[in-house]
Design a protein around this motif. Structure first.
Motif, mmCIF file in Angstrom:
data_model
loop_
_atom_site.group_PDB
_atom_site.id
_atom_site.type_symbol
_atom_site.label_atom_id
_atom_site.label_comp_id
_atom_site.label_asym_id
_atom_site.label_seq_id
_atom_site.Cartn_x
_atom_site.Cartn_y
_atom_site.Cartn_z
ATOM 1 N N THR A 184 0.850 -1.189 0.000
ATOM 2 C CA THR A 184 0.000 0.000 0.000
ATOM 3 C C THR A 184 0.887 1.240 0.000
ATOM 4 N N GLY A 185 0.422 2.252 -0.704
ATOM 5 C CA GLY A 185 1.172 3.494 -0.811
ATOM 6 C C GLY A 185 2.174 3.499 -1.961
ATOM 7 N N LEU A 186 2.347 2.351 -2.607
ATOM 8 C CA LEU A 186 3.289 2.267 -3.722
ATOM 9 C C LEU A 186 2.546 2.346 -5.045
ATOM 10 N N LYS A 187 3.150 3.001 -5.996
ATOM 11 C CA LYS A 187 2.552 3.153 -7.331
ATOM 12 C C LYS A 187 3.200 2.184 -8.306
ATOM 13 N N CYS A 188 2.477 1.884 -9.362
ATOM 14 C CA CYS A 188 2.934 1.005 -10.421
ATOM 15 C C CYS A 188 4.311 1.454 -10.889
ATOM 16 N N PRO A 189 5.225 0.564 -11.087
ATOM 17 C CA PRO A 189 5.128 -0.903 -11.039
ATOM 18 C C PRO A 189 5.612 -1.511 -9.730
ATOM 19 N N LEU A 190 5.800 -0.709 -8.687
ATOM 20 C CA LEU A 190 6.420 -1.202 -7.455
ATOM 21 C C LEU A 190 5.676 -2.361 -6.782
ATOM 22 N N GLN A 229 -11.721 -6.754 -2.661
ATOM 23 C CA GLN A 229 -11.689 -5.305 -2.426
ATOM 24 C C GLN A 229 -11.977 -5.023 -0.956
ATOM 25 N N LYS A 230 -11.010 -4.462 -0.274
ATOM 26 C CA LYS A 230 -11.178 -4.045 1.125
ATOM 27 C C LYS A 230 -11.524 -2.560 1.135
ATOM 28 N N GLU A 231 -11.657 -1.994 2.339
ATOM 29 C CA GLU A 231 -12.051 -0.590 2.429
ATOM 30 C C GLU A 231 -11.014 0.351 1.815
ATOM 31 N N ASN A 232 -9.742 0.132 2.119
ATOM 32 C CA ASN A 232 -8.698 1.059 1.673
ATOM 33 C C ASN A 232 -7.660 0.445 0.747
ATOM 34 N N TYR A 233 -7.831 -0.812 0.386
ATOM 35 C CA TYR A 233 -6.857 -1.477 -0.473
ATOM 36 C C TYR A 233 -7.501 -2.701 -1.109
ATOM 37 N N VAL A 234 -6.774 -3.303 -2.028
ATOM 38 C CA VAL A 234 -7.206 -4.554 -2.654
ATOM 39 C C VAL A 234 -6.285 -5.661 -2.154
ATOM 40 N N GLU A 235 -6.893 -6.792 -1.812
ATOM 41 C CA GLU A 235 -6.117 -7.945 -1.335
ATOM 42 C C GLU A 235 -6.095 -9.005 -2.433
ATOM 43 N N PHE A 236 -4.890 -9.425 -2.796
ATOM 44 C CA PHE A 236 -4.696 -10.445 -3.826
ATOM 45 C C PHE A 236 -4.145 -11.710 -3.169
ATOM 46 N N LEU A 237 -4.679 -12.856 -3.563
ATOM 47 C CA LEU A 237 -4.142 -14.134 -3.106
ATOM 48 C C LEU A 237 -3.516 -14.829 -4.308
ATOM 49 N N ILE A 238 -2.223 -15.061 -4.221
ATOM 50 C CA ILE A 238 -1.461 -15.617 -5.344
ATOM 51 C C ILE A 238 -0.785 -16.907 -4.901
ATOM 52 N N SER A 239 -0.802 -17.903 -5.771
ATOM 53 C CA SER A 239 -0.103 -19.160 -5.537
ATOM 54 C C SER A 239 1.068 -19.247 -6.502
ATOM 55 N N LYS A 240 2.255 -19.564 -5.958
ATOM 56 C CA LYS A 240 3.436 -19.663 -6.816
ATOM 57 C C LYS A 240 3.403 -20.960 -7.615
ATOM 58 N N ASN A 241 3.688 -20.851 -8.896
ATOM 59 C CA ASN A 241 3.821 -22.027 -9.766
ATOM 60 C C ASN A 241 5.222 -22.096 -10.328
ATOM 61 N N LEU A 287 -1.032 -10.186 -1.204
ATOM 62 C CA LEU A 287 -0.521 -8.850 -1.526
ATOM 63 C C LEU A 287 -1.607 -7.829 -1.234
ATOM 64 N N HIS A 288 -1.254 -6.787 -0.498
ATOM 65 C CA HIS A 288 -2.153 -5.645 -0.275
ATOM 66 C C HIS A 288 -1.620 -4.484 -1.096
ATOM 67 N N ALA A 289 -2.479 -3.907 -1.943
ATOM 68 C CA ALA A 289 -2.074 -2.764 -2.764
ATOM 69 C C ALA A 289 -3.249 -1.811 -2.912
ATOM 70 N N ASP A 290 -2.939 -0.511 -2.960
ATOM 71 C CA ASP A 290 -4.004 0.490 -3.109
ATOM 72 C C ASP A 290 -3.856 1.314 -4.388
ATOM 73 N N ASP A 291 -2.903 0.971 -5.230
ATOM 74 C CA ASP A 291 -2.762 1.636 -6.522
ATOM 75 C C ASP A 291 -3.952 1.226 -7.399
ATOM 76 N N PRO A 292 -4.663 2.186 -7.987
ATOM 77 C CA PRO A 292 -5.847 1.846 -8.789
ATOM 78 C C PRO A 292 -5.583 0.894 -9.952
ATOM 79 N N VAL A 293 -4.364 0.870 -10.477
ATOM 80 C CA VAL A 293 -4.074 -0.041 -11.587
ATOM 81 C C VAL A 293 -3.501 -1.378 -11.113
ATOM 82 N N ALA A 294 -3.365 -1.561 -9.827
ATOM 83 C CA ALA A 294 -2.800 -2.806 -9.295
ATOM 84 C C ALA A 294 -3.562 -4.046 -9.749
ATOM 85 N N PRO A 295 -4.906 -4.042 -9.751
ATOM 86 C CA PRO A 295 -5.591 -5.266 -10.208
ATOM 87 C C PRO A 295 -5.189 -5.681 -11.626
#
Length: 75
Positions: free
Chosen positions: A10-16, A63-75, A36-44
């Motif tokens: 959160t607080g980081l802008k693309c591409p961080l 979508q949470k109140e102040n950020y988006v939560e992503f669940l990723i599985s490593k392949n 991953l928690h991110a609040d950049d509008p283009v993060a999704p």
């Protein structure tokens, strides 16, 4: 074994957020999951594109109140 790594971008802008995610995934074993928690509008879009091109599974976007939560599985 269900403990997941949480990466706060959160607080980081693309591409961080995606760069931090890529670095964090390098340290995980195949099948491990990361949140991953991110609040950049283009993060999704960025995270979805990264997962597709890198071959990881984007399991959930929540979508949470102040950020988006992503669940990723490593392949």
């Amino acid at each position: 074994m269900s403990e997941k790594t949480i990466l706060d971008a959160t607080g980081l802008k693309c591409p961080l957020p995606v760069l931090k995610l890529r670095k964090a995934l390098e340290g995980l074993s195949i099948g491990e999951k990361i949140i991953l928690h991110a609040d950049d509008p283009v993060a999704p879009l960025d995270v979805e594109h990264f997962c597709k091109t890198a071959g990881h599974d984007l399991l959930n976007i929540n979508q949470k109140e102040n950020y988006v939560e992503f669940l990723i599985s490593k392949n």
